[in-house]
Design a protein around this motif. Structure first.
Motif, PDB file in Angstrom:
ATOM      1  N   LEU A   1      25.366 -21.614  17.564  1.00  0.00           N
ATOM      2  CA  LEU A   1      24.326 -21.168  18.477  1.00  0.00           C
ATOM      3  C   LEU A   1      24.281 -22.011  19.745  1.00  0.00           C
ATOM      4  O   LEU A   1      23.278 -22.014  20.457  1.00  0.00           O
ATOM      5  CB  LEU A   1      22.970 -21.200  17.761  1.00  0.00           C
ATOM      6  CG  LEU A   1      22.923 -20.434  16.447  1.00  0.00           C
ATOM      7  CD1 LEU A   1      21.569 -20.592  15.782  1.00  0.00           C
ATOM      8  CD2 LEU A   1      23.232 -18.959  16.661  1.00  0.00           C
TER       9      LEU A   1
ATOM     10  N   ALA B   1      25.953 -22.872  23.482  1.00  0.00           N
ATOM     11  CA  ALA B   1      26.763 -22.277  24.543  1.00  0.00           C
ATOM     12  C   ALA B   1      26.779 -23.180  25.769  1.00  0.00           C
ATOM     13  O   ALA B   1      25.906 -24.050  25.933  1.00  0.00           O
ATOM     14  CB  ALA B   1      26.217 -20.902  24.919  1.00  0.00           C
TER      15      ALA B   1
ATOM     16  N   TYR C   1      27.446 -22.979  30.161  1.00  0.00           N
ATOM     17  CA  TYR C   1      27.471 -22.115  31.337  1.00  0.00           C
ATOM     18  C   TYR C   1      27.857 -22.918  32.567  1.00  0.00           C
ATOM     19  O   TYR C   1      27.580 -24.117  32.675  1.00  0.00           O
ATOM     20  CB  TYR C   1      26.090 -21.489  31.590  1.00  0.00           C
ATOM     21  CG  TYR C   1      25.618 -20.626  30.457  1.00  0.00           C
ATOM     22  CD1 TYR C   1      24.995 -21.199  29.355  1.00  0.00           C
ATOM     23  CD2 TYR C   1      25.809 -19.252  30.467  1.00  0.00           C
ATOM     24  CE1 TYR C   1      24.575 -20.414  28.291  1.00  0.00           C
ATOM     25  CE2 TYR C   1      25.392 -18.463  29.414  1.00  0.00           C
ATOM     26  CZ  TYR C   1      24.780 -19.055  28.331  1.00  0.00           C
ATOM     27  OH  TYR C   1      24.370 -18.283  27.269  1.00  0.00           O
TER      28      TYR C   1
ATOM     29  N   LYS D   1      27.343 -22.901  36.770  1.00  0.00           N
ATOM     30  CA  LYS D   1      26.458 -22.351  37.787  1.00  0.00           C
ATOM     31  C   LYS D   1      26.901 -22.869  39.152  1.00  0.00           C
ATOM     32  O   LYS D   1      26.984 -24.081  39.378  1.00  0.00           O
ATOM     33  CB  LYS D   1      25.006 -22.756  37.519  1.00  0.00           C
ATOM     34  CG  LYS D   1      23.999 -22.260  38.554  1.00  0.00           C
ATOM     35  CD  LYS D   1      23.824 -20.787  38.513  1.00  0.00           C
ATOM     36  CE  LYS D   1      22.665 -20.299  39.376  1.00  0.00           C
ATOM     37  NZ  LYS D   1      22.966 -20.405  40.823  1.00  0.00           N
TER      38      LYS D   1
ATOM     39  N   ALA E   1      25.217 -16.028  39.965  1.00  0.00           N
ATOM     40  CA  ALA E   1      24.584 -16.042  38.651  1.00  0.00           C
ATOM     41  C   ALA E   1      25.346 -17.001  37.735  1.00  0.00           C
ATOM     42  O   ALA E   1      26.536 -17.268  37.942  1.00  0.00           O
ATOM     43  CB  ALA E   1      24.590 -14.636  38.052  1.00  0.00           C
ATOM     44  N   PRO E   2      24.669 -17.539  36.741  1.00  0.00           N
ATOM     45  CA  PRO E   2      25.383 -18.359  35.753  1.00  0.00           C
ATOM     46  C   PRO E   2      26.510 -17.557  35.101  1.00  0.00           C
ATOM     47  O   PRO E   2      26.442 -16.332  34.986  1.00  0.00           O
ATOM     48  CB  PRO E   2      24.288 -18.714  34.742  1.00  0.00           C
ATOM     49  CG  PRO E   2      23.015 -18.635  35.521  1.00  0.00           C
ATOM     50  CD  PRO E   2      23.231 -17.483  36.472  1.00  0.00           C
TER      51      PRO E   2
ATOM     52  N   LEU F   1      28.941 -17.490  31.626  1.00  0.00           N
ATOM     53  CA  LEU F   1      29.164 -17.985  30.279  1.00  0.00           C
ATOM     54  C   LEU F   1      30.584 -18.509  30.158  1.00  0.00           C
ATOM     55  O   LEU F   1      31.539 -17.804  30.475  1.00  0.00           O
ATOM     56  CB  LEU F   1      28.931 -16.863  29.268  1.00  0.00           C
ATOM     57  CG  LEU F   1      29.245 -17.175  27.809  1.00  0.00           C
ATOM     58  CD1 LEU F   1      28.289 -18.232  27.261  1.00  0.00           C
ATOM     59  CD2 LEU F   1      29.184 -15.901  26.964  1.00  0.00           C
TER      60      LEU F   1
ATOM     61  N   TYR G   1      30.848 -20.155  23.825  1.00  0.00           N
ATOM     62  CA  TYR G   1      29.824 -19.802  22.850  1.00  0.00           C
ATOM     63  C   TYR G   1      30.229 -20.371  21.503  1.00  0.00           C
ATOM     64  O   TYR G   1      31.406 -20.704  21.282  1.00  0.00           O
ATOM     65  CB  TYR G   1      29.646 -18.280  22.765  1.00  0.00           C
ATOM     66  CG  TYR G   1      30.874 -17.561  22.288  1.00  0.00           C
ATOM     67  CD1 TYR G   1      31.837 -17.111  23.186  1.00  0.00           C
ATOM     68  CD2 TYR G   1      31.103 -17.352  20.933  1.00  0.00           C
ATOM     69  CE1 TYR G   1      32.984 -16.472  22.746  1.00  0.00           C
ATOM     70  CE2 TYR G   1      32.245 -16.719  20.475  1.00  0.00           C
ATOM     71  CZ  TYR G   1      33.179 -16.281  21.391  1.00  0.00           C
ATOM     72  OH  TYR G   1      34.321 -15.648  20.950  1.00  0.00           O
TER      73      TYR G   1
ATOM     74  N   TYR H   1      25.694 -26.283  32.293  1.00  0.00           N
ATOM     75  CA  TYR H   1      24.523 -26.348  31.419  1.00  0.00           C
ATOM     76  C   TYR H   1      24.914 -26.030  29.989  1.00  0.00           C
ATOM     77  O   TYR H   1      25.667 -25.073  29.754  1.00  0.00           O
ATOM     78  CB  TYR H   1      23.467 -25.325  31.855  1.00  0.00           C
ATOM     79  CG  TYR H   1      22.870 -25.579  33.218  1.00  0.00           C
ATOM     80  CD1 TYR H   1      23.445 -25.047  34.364  1.00  0.00           C
ATOM     81  CD2 TYR H   1      21.725 -26.369  33.348  1.00  0.00           C
ATOM     82  CE1 TYR H   1      22.902 -25.289  35.619  1.00  0.00           C
ATOM     83  CE2 TYR H   1      21.173 -26.614  34.601  1.00  0.00           C
ATOM     84  CZ  TYR H   1      21.770 -26.070  35.726  1.00  0.00           C
ATOM     85  OH  TYR H   1      21.221 -26.314  36.964  1.00  0.00           O
TER      86      TYR H   1
ATOM     87  N   GLN I   1      23.245 -24.897  26.270  1.00  0.00           N
ATOM     88  CA  GLN I   1      22.112 -24.059  25.863  1.00  0.00           C
ATOM     89  C   GLN I   1      22.189 -23.863  24.357  1.00  0.00           C
ATOM     90  O   GLN I   1      23.280 -23.751  23.793  1.00  0.00           O
ATOM     91  CB  GLN I   1      22.202 -22.702  26.554  1.00  0.00           C
ATOM     92  CG  GLN I   1      21.107 -21.711  26.183  1.00  0.00           C
ATOM     93  CD  GLN I   1      21.605 -20.283  26.327  1.00  0.00           C
ATOM     94  OE1 GLN I   1      22.642 -19.893  25.782  1.00  0.00           O
ATOM     95  NE2 GLN I   1      20.874 -19.484  27.064  1.00  0.00           N
TER      96      GLN I   1
ATOM     97  N   TRP J   1      15.070 -20.027  23.072  1.00  0.00           N
ATOM     98  CA  TRP J   1      16.282 -20.632  23.629  1.00  0.00           C
ATOM     99  C   TRP J   1      15.897 -21.788  24.553  1.00  0.00           C
ATOM    100  O   TRP J   1      14.810 -21.775  25.157  1.00  0.00           O
ATOM    101  CB  TRP J   1      17.050 -19.597  24.456  1.00  0.00           C
ATOM    102  CG  TRP J   1      17.886 -18.634  23.672  1.00  0.00           C
ATOM    103  CD1 TRP J   1      19.239 -18.680  23.484  1.00  0.00           C
ATOM    104  CD2 TRP J   1      17.429 -17.457  22.991  1.00  0.00           C
ATOM    105  NE1 TRP J   1      19.653 -17.607  22.731  1.00  0.00           N
ATOM    106  CE2 TRP J   1      18.563 -16.841  22.417  1.00  0.00           C
ATOM    107  CE3 TRP J   1      16.186 -16.859  22.799  1.00  0.00           C
ATOM    108  CZ2 TRP J   1      18.489 -15.653  21.664  1.00  0.00           C
ATOM    109  CZ3 TRP J   1      16.105 -15.682  22.055  1.00  0.00           C
ATOM    110  CH2 TRP J   1      17.238 -15.104  21.501  1.00  0.00           C
TER     111      TRP J   1
ATOM    112  N   PHE K   1      17.718 -24.710  27.576  1.00  0.00           N
ATOM    113  CA  PHE K   1      18.840 -25.227  28.349  1.00  0.00           C
ATOM    114  C   PHE K   1      18.726 -26.744  28.469  1.00  0.00           C
ATOM    115  O   PHE K   1      17.618 -27.299  28.485  1.00  0.00           O
ATOM    116  CB  PHE K   1      18.824 -24.661  29.776  1.00  0.00           C
ATOM    117  CG  PHE K   1      19.247 -23.224  29.889  1.00  0.00           C
ATOM    118  CD1 PHE K   1      18.297 -22.213  29.919  1.00  0.00           C
ATOM    119  CD2 PHE K   1      20.582 -22.879  30.005  1.00  0.00           C
ATOM    120  CE1 PHE K   1      18.672 -20.892  30.041  1.00  0.00           C
ATOM    121  CE2 PHE K   1      20.973 -21.555  30.137  1.00  0.00           C
ATOM    122  CZ  PHE K   1      20.017 -20.559  30.157  1.00  0.00           C
TER     123      PHE K   1
ATOM    124  N   GLN L   1      19.480 -30.025  31.054  1.00  0.00           N
ATOM    125  CA  GLN L   1      19.085 -30.175  32.455  1.00  0.00           C
ATOM    126  C   GLN L   1      20.260 -30.061  33.421  1.00  0.00           C
ATOM    127  O   GLN L   1      20.058 -30.023  34.642  1.00  0.00           O
ATOM    128  CB  GLN L   1      18.339 -31.511  32.664  1.00  0.00           C
ATOM    129  CG  GLN L   1      19.235 -32.712  32.892  1.00  0.00           C
ATOM    130  CD  GLN L   1      19.806 -33.310  31.618  1.00  0.00           C
ATOM    131  OE1 GLN L   1      19.824 -32.691  30.557  1.00  0.00           O
ATOM    132  NE2 GLN L   1      20.285 -34.538  31.742  1.00  0.00           N
TER     133      GLN L   1
END
Lengths: 108, 120
Positions: free
Chosen positions: A33, A35, A37, A39, A44-45, A47, A50, A88, A90, A98, A100, A102
Protein backbone atom coordinates in the motif's frame (compact mmCIF):
# COMPACT_ATOMS: atom_id res chain seq x y z
CA UNK A 1 -2.78 8.20 11.74
CA UNK A 2 0.47 7.06 10.17
CA UNK A 3 2.92 9.88 9.50
CA UNK A 4 5.40 9.56 6.63
CA UNK A 5 8.70 11.40 7.03
CA UNK A 6 10.86 11.83 3.95
CA UNK A 7 14.55 12.56 3.93
CA UNK A 8 16.52 14.43 2.94
CA UNK A 9 14.43 17.50 2.33
CA UNK A 10 16.59 18.45 -0.64
CA UNK A 11 19.06 16.38 -2.61
CA UNK A 12 21.56 18.29 -4.76
CA UNK A 13 23.00 16.07 -7.48
CA UNK A 14 24.22 16.14 -11.08
CA UNK A 15 22.88 14.34 -14.13
CA UNK A 16 24.19 10.79 -14.23
CA UNK A 17 24.44 10.49 -10.45
CA UNK A 18 22.41 8.16 -8.27
CA UNK A 19 19.63 9.51 -6.07
CA UNK A 20 18.51 7.71 -2.91
CA UNK A 21 15.33 8.99 -1.28
CA UNK A 22 14.01 7.74 2.05
CA UNK A 23 10.48 7.48 3.42
CA UNK A 24 10.01 6.45 7.03
CA UNK A 25 6.62 5.63 8.54
CA UNK A 26 5.65 6.28 12.15
CA UNK A 27 4.37 2.71 12.36
CA UNK A 28 4.57 -0.35 10.18
CA UNK A 29 2.99 -0.02 6.75
CA UNK A 30 1.76 -2.78 4.46
CA UNK A 31 4.30 -2.49 1.65
CA UNK A 32 1.59 -3.34 -0.88
CA UNK A 33 0.00 0.00 0.00
CA UNK A 34 3.04 2.27 -0.42
CA UNK A 35 3.45 4.41 -3.54
CA UNK A 36 5.84 7.05 -4.88
CA UNK A 37 5.00 10.06 -7.07
CA UNK A 38 6.95 12.63 -9.04
CA UNK A 39 5.74 16.23 -9.08
CA UNK A 40 6.99 18.94 -11.42
CA UNK A 41 5.84 22.57 -11.40
CA UNK A 42 2.73 23.12 -13.44
CA UNK A 43 2.11 19.41 -13.92
CA UNK A 44 -0.10 16.89 -12.17
CA UNK A 45 1.64 14.32 -9.98
CA UNK A 46 2.84 11.22 -11.79
CA UNK A 47 2.67 7.75 -10.28
CA UNK A 48 6.10 6.09 -10.32
CA UNK A 49 5.95 3.13 -7.95
CA UNK A 50 3.12 1.18 -6.33
CA UNK A 51 3.27 -1.67 -3.86
CA UNK A 52 6.66 -0.30 -2.71
CA UNK A 53 8.50 -1.80 -5.70
CA UNK A 54 6.21 -2.11 -8.72
CA UNK A 55 6.90 0.34 -11.53
CA UNK A 56 3.85 2.04 -12.96
CA UNK A 57 3.12 1.88 -16.66
CA UNK A 58 5.71 3.71 -18.76
CA UNK A 59 8.11 4.41 -15.91
CA UNK A 60 11.77 3.91 -16.91
CA UNK A 61 13.72 1.19 -15.16
CA UNK A 62 16.16 3.69 -13.67
CA UNK A 63 13.43 4.21 -11.05
CA UNK A 64 13.22 1.51 -8.42
CA UNK A 65 11.53 1.17 -5.06
CA UNK A 66 12.17 -1.07 -2.11
CA UNK A 67 11.49 -1.45 1.57
CA UNK A 68 9.16 -2.90 4.14
CA UNK A 69 7.81 -2.21 7.58
CA UNK A 70 8.64 1.39 8.36
CA UNK A 71 11.49 2.09 5.92
CA UNK A 72 11.10 2.58 2.20
CA UNK A 73 13.47 3.81 -0.47
CA UNK A 74 13.18 5.23 -3.97
CA UNK A 75 16.32 5.04 -6.06
CA UNK A 76 16.95 6.82 -9.35
CA UNK A 77 19.98 5.00 -10.68
CA UNK A 78 21.25 7.62 -13.14
CA UNK A 79 19.63 11.02 -13.04
CA UNK A 80 18.38 12.40 -16.30
CA UNK A 81 17.69 16.15 -16.67
CA UNK A 82 13.94 15.50 -16.61
CA UNK A 83 14.19 13.73 -13.22
CA UNK A 84 14.82 16.93 -11.29
CA UNK A 85 11.55 17.31 -9.42
CA UNK A 86 9.91 16.74 -6.05
CA UNK A 87 9.16 13.18 -4.99
CA UNK A 88 6.47 12.08 -2.56
CA UNK A 89 5.79 8.81 -0.85
CA UNK A 90 2.21 7.93 0.01
CA UNK A 91 0.52 5.19 1.95
CA UNK A 92 -2.99 3.81 2.26
CA UNK A 93 -3.71 3.41 5.94
CA UNK A 94 -6.96 1.51 5.64
CA UNK A 95 -10.49 2.75 6.36
CA UNK A 96 -10.34 4.86 3.21
CA UNK A 97 -7.55 7.07 4.52
CA UNK A 98 -4.40 8.07 2.65
CA UNK A 99 -1.40 10.22 3.59
CA UNK A 100 1.56 11.77 1.78
CA UNK A 101 5.05 12.43 2.99
CA UNK A 102 6.27 16.01 2.90
CA UNK A 103 8.40 15.46 -0.20
CA UNK A 104 12.06 15.40 -1.24
CA UNK A 105 13.28 17.91 -3.79
CA UNK A 106 15.91 16.59 -6.20
CA UNK A 107 17.77 19.56 -7.64
CA UNK A 108 20.78 20.14 -9.79
CA UNK B 1 -8.47 7.32 -23.61
CA UNK B 2 -8.54 7.33 -19.84
CA UNK B 3 -8.57 10.86 -18.52
CA UNK B 4 -9.92 13.11 -15.82
CA UNK B 5 -10.98 16.58 -16.89
CA UNK B 6 -11.40 19.24 -14.24
CA UNK B 7 -13.28 22.52 -14.26
CA UNK B 8 -11.56 25.83 -14.72
CA UNK B 9 -9.82 28.20 -12.38
CA UNK B 10 -11.77 29.92 -9.63
CA UNK B 11 -11.34 33.14 -7.69
CA UNK B 12 -13.36 33.40 -4.50
CA UNK B 13 -13.63 35.68 -1.52
CA UNK B 14 -12.86 34.60 2.02
CA UNK B 15 -15.87 32.97 3.63
CA UNK B 16 -17.34 31.85 0.33
CA UNK B 17 -17.56 28.31 -1.05
CA UNK B 18 -16.06 26.79 -4.17
CA UNK B 19 -17.10 23.74 -6.14
CA UNK B 20 -14.67 21.96 -8.46
CA UNK B 21 -15.72 19.22 -10.84
CA UNK B 22 -13.84 16.27 -12.28
CA UNK B 23 -15.28 14.30 -15.19
CA UNK B 24 -14.00 10.83 -15.94
CA UNK B 25 -13.56 9.41 -19.43
CA UNK B 26 -12.48 6.10 -20.87
CA UNK B 27 -13.10 3.70 -17.99
CA UNK B 28 -15.87 2.34 -15.82
CA UNK B 29 -16.52 5.18 -13.40
CA UNK B 30 -17.72 2.98 -10.56
CA UNK B 31 -14.66 0.69 -10.58
CA UNK B 32 -12.39 3.33 -9.04
CA UNK B 33 -12.34 5.56 -6.00
CA UNK B 34 -11.88 9.24 -6.69
CA UNK B 35 -9.62 11.31 -4.50
CA UNK B 36 -9.02 15.02 -4.08
CA UNK B 37 -5.49 16.21 -3.42
CA UNK B 38 -4.33 19.79 -3.16
CA UNK B 39 -1.05 21.65 -3.29
CA UNK B 40 -0.78 25.13 -1.86
CA UNK B 41 1.98 27.42 -3.16
CA UNK B 42 5.35 26.22 -1.92
CA UNK B 43 3.79 23.32 -0.03
CA UNK B 44 3.53 19.57 -0.52
CA UNK B 45 0.72 17.35 -1.67
CA UNK B 46 -2.17 17.06 0.76
CA UNK B 47 -4.82 14.35 0.58
CA UNK B 48 -8.24 15.83 1.25
CA UNK B 49 -10.59 12.92 0.94
CA UNK B 50 -12.12 10.21 -1.22
CA UNK B 51 -15.48 9.27 -2.66
CA UNK B 52 -16.70 5.87 -3.73
CA UNK B 53 -18.73 6.48 -6.90
CA UNK B 54 -20.75 3.37 -6.09
CA UNK B 55 -23.15 4.61 -3.47
CA UNK B 56 -21.38 7.91 -2.88
CA UNK B 57 -19.77 7.09 0.47
CA UNK B 58 -16.97 9.41 1.45
CA UNK B 59 -14.07 9.77 3.85
CA UNK B 60 -12.44 13.09 4.52
CA UNK B 61 -9.09 13.95 6.03
CA UNK B 62 -9.56 15.14 9.58
CA UNK B 63 -8.31 18.62 8.68
CA UNK B 64 -11.16 19.17 6.21
CA UNK B 65 -14.05 17.51 8.04
CA UNK B 66 -16.94 19.92 8.33
CA UNK B 67 -15.75 22.07 5.43
CA UNK B 68 -15.50 19.69 2.48
CA UNK B 69 -18.23 17.79 0.69
CA UNK B 70 -17.60 15.32 -2.13
CA UNK B 71 -20.43 14.15 -4.33
CA UNK B 72 -20.82 12.34 -7.60
CA UNK B 73 -23.15 12.11 -10.59
CA UNK B 74 -22.94 8.67 -12.11
CA UNK B 75 -24.98 9.73 -15.15
CA UNK B 76 -22.13 11.99 -16.27
CA UNK B 77 -19.23 10.20 -14.52
CA UNK B 78 -18.47 13.37 -12.63
CA UNK B 79 -17.35 13.97 -9.09
CA UNK B 80 -17.55 17.29 -7.27
CA UNK B 81 -15.58 18.73 -4.40
CA UNK B 82 -17.05 21.64 -2.51
CA UNK B 83 -14.98 23.49 0.06
CA UNK B 84 -16.76 26.01 2.25
CA UNK B 85 -15.76 28.89 4.50
CA UNK B 86 -12.76 29.60 2.32
CA UNK B 87 -9.72 31.28 3.76
CA UNK B 88 -6.52 32.52 2.17
CA UNK B 89 -4.74 29.30 3.14
CA UNK B 90 -7.08 27.40 0.80
CA UNK B 91 -5.41 29.03 -2.20
CA UNK B 92 -4.02 26.00 -3.99
CA UNK B 93 -4.16 23.77 -7.02
CA UNK B 94 -6.76 21.07 -6.50
CA UNK B 95 -6.41 17.71 -8.24
CA UNK B 96 -8.70 14.74 -8.61
CA UNK B 97 -7.11 11.32 -8.99
CA UNK B 98 -8.45 7.79 -9.20
CA UNK B 99 -7.37 4.57 -7.53
CA UNK B 100 -8.60 1.04 -8.04
CA UNK B 101 -11.08 -0.29 -5.51
CA UNK B 102 -9.99 -3.89 -5.88
CA UNK B 103 -6.24 -3.54 -5.36
CA UNK B 104 -4.18 -0.50 -4.50
CA UNK B 105 -1.99 0.30 -7.49
CA UNK B 106 -1.58 3.91 -6.43
CA UNK B 107 -3.34 6.93 -7.86
CA UNK B 108 -2.64 6.22 -11.49
CA UNK B 109 -4.63 8.86 -13.36
CA UNK B 110 -4.84 12.52 -12.37
CA UNK B 111 -6.81 15.49 -13.53
CA UNK B 112 -5.01 18.53 -14.89
CA UNK B 113 -5.57 20.53 -11.71
CA UNK B 114 -7.81 23.47 -10.87
CA UNK B 115 -6.35 26.62 -9.40
CA UNK B 116 -8.45 28.08 -6.63
CA UNK B 117 -7.50 31.54 -5.44
CA UNK B 118 -9.01 32.98 -2.27
CA UNK B 119 -8.68 36.71 -2.16
CA UNK B 120 -10.72 39.69 -1.09
Amino acid sequence: EIVLTQSPGTLSLSPGERATLSCRASQSVNSKLLAWYQKKPGQAPRLLIYGASGRATGIPDRFSGSGSGTDFTLIISRLEPEDFAVYYCQQYGGSLSWTFGQGTRVEI
Amino acid sequence: QVQLVQSGAEVNKPGASVRVSCQAYGYTFTDYYMHWVRQAPGQGLEWMGVINPTGGSTNYAHKFQGRVTMTRDTSTSTVYMELSTLRSEDTAVYYCARSSKTYYFGMDVWGQGTTVTVSS
